[in-house]
Design a protein around this motif. Structure first.
Motif, PDB file in Angstrom:
ATOM      1  N   GLY A 324      -3.416 -16.852 -13.478  1.00 21.79           N
ATOM      2  CA  GLY A 324      -2.911 -18.156 -13.895  1.00 21.79           C
ATOM      3  C   GLY A 324      -1.463 -17.833 -13.921  1.00 21.79           C
ATOM      4  N   SER A 325      -0.972 -19.080 -14.645  1.00 18.53           N
ATOM      5  CA  SER A 325       0.793 -18.848 -15.162  1.00 18.53           C
ATOM      6  C   SER A 325       0.752 -19.110 -16.516  1.00 18.53           C
ATOM      7  CB  SER A 325       1.387 -19.808 -14.382  1.00 18.53           C
ATOM      8  OG  SER A 325       1.052 -19.533 -12.923  1.00 18.53           O
ATOM      9  N   GLY A 326       1.624 -18.743 -17.160  1.00 15.23           N
ATOM     10  CA  GLY A 326       2.085 -18.791 -18.479  1.00 15.23           C
ATOM     11  C   GLY A 326       3.510 -18.859 -18.634  1.00 15.23           C
ATOM     12  N   HIS A 327       4.016 -19.150 -20.081  1.00 16.90           N
ATOM     13  CA  HIS A 327       5.346 -19.078 -20.361  1.00 16.90           C
ATOM     14  C   HIS A 327       5.399 -17.896 -21.572  1.00 16.90           C
ATOM     15  CE1 HIS A 327       5.739 -23.569 -18.931  1.00 16.90           C
ATOM     16  NE2 HIS A 327       6.536 -22.737 -18.197  1.00 16.90           N
ATOM     17  N   ALA A 328       6.478 -17.360 -21.394  1.00 18.36           N
ATOM     18  CA  ALA A 328       6.838 -16.133 -22.549  1.00 18.36           C
ATOM     19  C   ALA A 328       8.228 -16.477 -22.936  1.00 18.36           C
ATOM     20  CB  ALA A 328       7.040 -14.756 -21.807  1.00 18.36           C
ATOM     21  N   LEU A 329       8.637 -16.045 -24.134  1.00 18.17           N
ATOM     22  CA  LEU A 329       9.934 -16.254 -24.530  1.00 18.17           C
ATOM     23  C   LEU A 329      10.816 -14.846 -24.864  1.00 18.17           C
ATOM     24  CD1 LEU A 329       9.136 -18.580 -27.820  1.00 18.17           C
ATOM     25  CD2 LEU A 329       9.464 -19.143 -25.379  1.00 18.17           C
ATOM     26  N   SER A 330      11.879 -14.895 -24.306  1.00 15.02           N
ATOM     27  CA  SER A 330      12.898 -13.829 -24.745  1.00 15.02           C
ATOM     28  C   SER A 330      12.846 -13.510 -26.136  1.00 15.02           C
ATOM     29  CB  SER A 330      14.348 -14.332 -24.453  1.00 15.02           C
ATOM     30  OG  SER A 330      14.964 -15.147 -25.276  1.00 15.02           O
ATOM     31  N   LYS A 331      13.373 -12.483 -26.514  1.00 15.74           N
ATOM     32  CA  LYS A 331      13.375 -11.959 -28.015  1.00 15.74           C
ATOM     33  C   LYS A 331      14.132 -12.680 -28.843  1.00 15.74           C
ATOM     34  CE  LYS A 331      16.596  -8.161 -27.166  1.00 15.74           C
ATOM     35  NZ  LYS A 331      17.794  -8.864 -28.095  1.00 15.74           N
ATOM     36  N   ASP A 332      15.235 -13.299 -28.330  1.00 16.19           N
ATOM     37  CA  ASP A 332      15.958 -14.021 -29.021  1.00 16.19           C
ATOM     38  C   ASP A 332      15.968 -15.467 -28.961  1.00 16.19           C
ATOM     39  OD1 ASP A 332      17.410 -11.615 -29.977  1.00 16.19           O
ATOM     40  OD2 ASP A 332      18.551 -11.688 -28.235  1.00 16.19           O
ATOM     41  N   ALA A 333      14.637 -15.908 -28.485  1.00 13.18           N
ATOM     42  CA  ALA A 333      14.629 -17.494 -28.084  1.00 13.18           C
ATOM     43  C   ALA A 333      14.590 -18.272 -29.553  1.00 13.18           C
ATOM     44  CB  ALA A 333      13.533 -17.618 -27.462  1.00 13.18           C
ATOM     45  N   PRO A 334      15.160 -19.240 -29.733  1.00 11.33           N
ATOM     46  CA  PRO A 334      15.023 -19.890 -30.924  1.00 11.33           C
ATOM     47  C   PRO A 334      13.662 -20.466 -31.197  1.00 11.33           C
ATOM     48  CG  PRO A 334      16.073 -21.539 -29.089  1.00 11.33           C
ATOM     49  CD  PRO A 334      15.664 -20.159 -28.506  1.00 11.33           C
ATOM     50  N   LYS A 335      13.361 -20.788 -32.621  1.00  4.47           N
ATOM     51  CA  LYS A 335      12.226 -21.398 -32.882  1.00  4.47           C
ATOM     52  C   LYS A 335      11.745 -22.390 -32.352  1.00  4.47           C
ATOM     53  CE  LYS A 335      12.133 -18.970 -37.215  1.00  4.47           C
ATOM     54  NZ  LYS A 335      11.886 -18.968 -38.910  1.00  4.47           N
ATOM     55  N   ALA A 336      12.560 -23.344 -31.847  1.00  8.66           N
ATOM     56  CA  ALA A 336      12.158 -24.589 -31.113  1.00  8.66           C
ATOM     57  C   ALA A 336      11.496 -24.225 -29.653  1.00  8.66           C
ATOM     58  CB  ALA A 336      13.470 -25.247 -30.913  1.00  8.66           C
TER      59      ALA A 336
END
Length: 432
Positions: A324-336
């Protein structure tokens, strides 16, 4: 006639098998720093994705605008890049040590490398309150050492999409259930003056689907799992997979100029199918929407069947290959950014993705939005799967996945032998 809805029991049993094909690691710690989506200050989130074809091309920017309207202090910088170009960009970004706030991921070995580099946010605590709303099997490619590093928005499998009218013209009464039957059907199609298969040879990844599935059908999932651990792909099942693929390639089944054909372009693999010029393509659950986007689409003439079994093989027809496909966040991504992922994984948004006919449901209950009969078959087949293998060019470390694609492409082009394919992949795997 609709399929049985995804059940918790079914996915739990399949998820246990799926996890075996994804390597584990000691996870890096998450970073909770960043601005809150609830603050008065405007927060900009950079979102990298591959929504360059319909339905995502239209739907996703619309969803981004809707989220911004509901969260006036959040601005989303929407960056859509075509599949292969995206992979290249992400390789460069990973090497640079900085990833975008939200980024598309297929999970597996590529995501593992980014986690190992300390570039990805550990989402385990953030998503814990609502993770139970998602289908367990959809999460497997993004979990390492019990921690979650991405949130899925699609899950599915690769299979054969076929043109019913062309099959009828070639006097093929039903889709093939075995590899021997598939070979015979290719011969029948050619005899009827019909190009049997479409393939995007230029992009290489579509070709690896054949070799991977054959390896599964011949050696079974345990053979792939053992190879991933031992870094040895020279076993007889892998060599035989190459021989069977060479057997197909020697029949010249693909469209003229396939070696230089891309996947989504107006003259590429999807358009060949969508415009009724070829009888089959081996592709994932997104195939119908890309066929319609690149070509006219086949409507009721489009059918789907699982990859055939191989006589004498150890693999079962209920073992599926895909992802499938997903979304990950960078380590410094904002809480938003975490809040956005929660919203994107809501049943309301997931139903809209499913209704667009480009995605399979990942939220429990969203399967009721499926209306396309072929996508229902995909849903049903995946739901009853007894084993699951992630795309090899994502399940393994990037260099190994690339070698799989390159070596298999060389085999299909007649420039490599089945033995050489396994030797090169093994050499690359052992050098990591």
């Amino acid at each position: 006639m609709g399929p049985e809805p995804f059940s918790r029991r079914t996915f739990l049993s399949a998820a246990g098998l799926a996890g075996l094909s994804v390597p584990l690691l000691a996870a890096c710690g998450g970073d909770d720093s960043g601005d809150s989506g609830g603050s008065a200050e405007t927060v900009t989130i950079e979102w990298w994705n591959i929504a360059t074809t319909e339905p995502g091309k239209t739907l996703w920017p619309k969803l981004a605008k809707e989220y911004e309207a509901a969260n006036p202090n959040v601005k989303i910088k929407f960056v859509a890049t075509e599949n292969d170009a995206y992979k290249a960009k992400m390789t460069a970004q990973t090497a640079s040590g900085k990833l975008p706030d939200i980024f598309h991921t297929w999970g597996g070995g590529v995501l593992k490398q980014q986690i190992d580099a300390g570039l990805v946010k550990d989402l385990t605590k953030d998503v814990a309150p609502w993770l139970g709303t998602l289908l367990p099997i959809s999460l497997e490619a993004y979990k390492f050492d019990g921690k979650t590093y991405a949130v899925p928005f699609d899950i599915g499998m690769v299979g054969f999409w076929y043109n019913k009218a062309l099959f009828t013209k070639a006097k093929i009464d039903k889709p093939p259930a075995t590899w021997a039957e598939l070979i015979e059907d290719v011969k029948k199609l050619k005899a009827a003056g019909i190009t049997p298969m479409a393939l995007a040879g230029k992009e290489k990844w579509p070709g690896h689907y054949y070799w991977a599935y054959l390896a599964m059908r011949i050696g079974g999932l345990p053979a792939l799992q053992q190879a991933a651990t031992s870094n040895d792909f020279t076993g007889p099942g892998f060599v035989e997979a190459g021989r069977r693929l060479k057997e197909l390639a020697d029949l010249d089944p693909f469209q003229r100029g396939f070696l230089n054909a891309s996947y989504p372009s107006s003259d590429g693999q999807a358009a060949q199918m969508g415009n009724g010029k070829t009888a089959m393509e081996l592709m994932g659950q997104w195939a119908p929407s890309v066929q319609s986007d690149a070509g006219k689409g086949l409507g009721d003439d489009l059918g789907f069947f699982p990859f055939p079994t191989v006589d004498g093989g150890q693999g079962a027809a209920t073992e599926v290959f895909g992802g499938g496909s997903g979304h990950a966040l960078s380590k410094d991504a904002p809480k938003a950014a975490v809040d956005f992922l929660k919203w994107f994984a809501s049943i309301d948004v997931d139903r809209r993705l499913v209704e667009s006919k480009g995605y399979q449901p990942v939220v429990k209950g969203a399967e009721s939005a499926l209306t396309d009969p072929n996508l229902k078959i995909v849903n049903q087949t995946l739901g009853s799967a007894t084993g699951f293998q992630l795309f090899l060019d994502q399940a393994f470390p990037p260099a190994v996945g690339q070698e799989v694609n390159d070596s298999v492409a060389a085999l299909i082009a007649g420039k490599s032998t089945p033995e050489q394919v396994t030797q090169k992949i093994t050499q690359t795997a052992k050098s990591q």
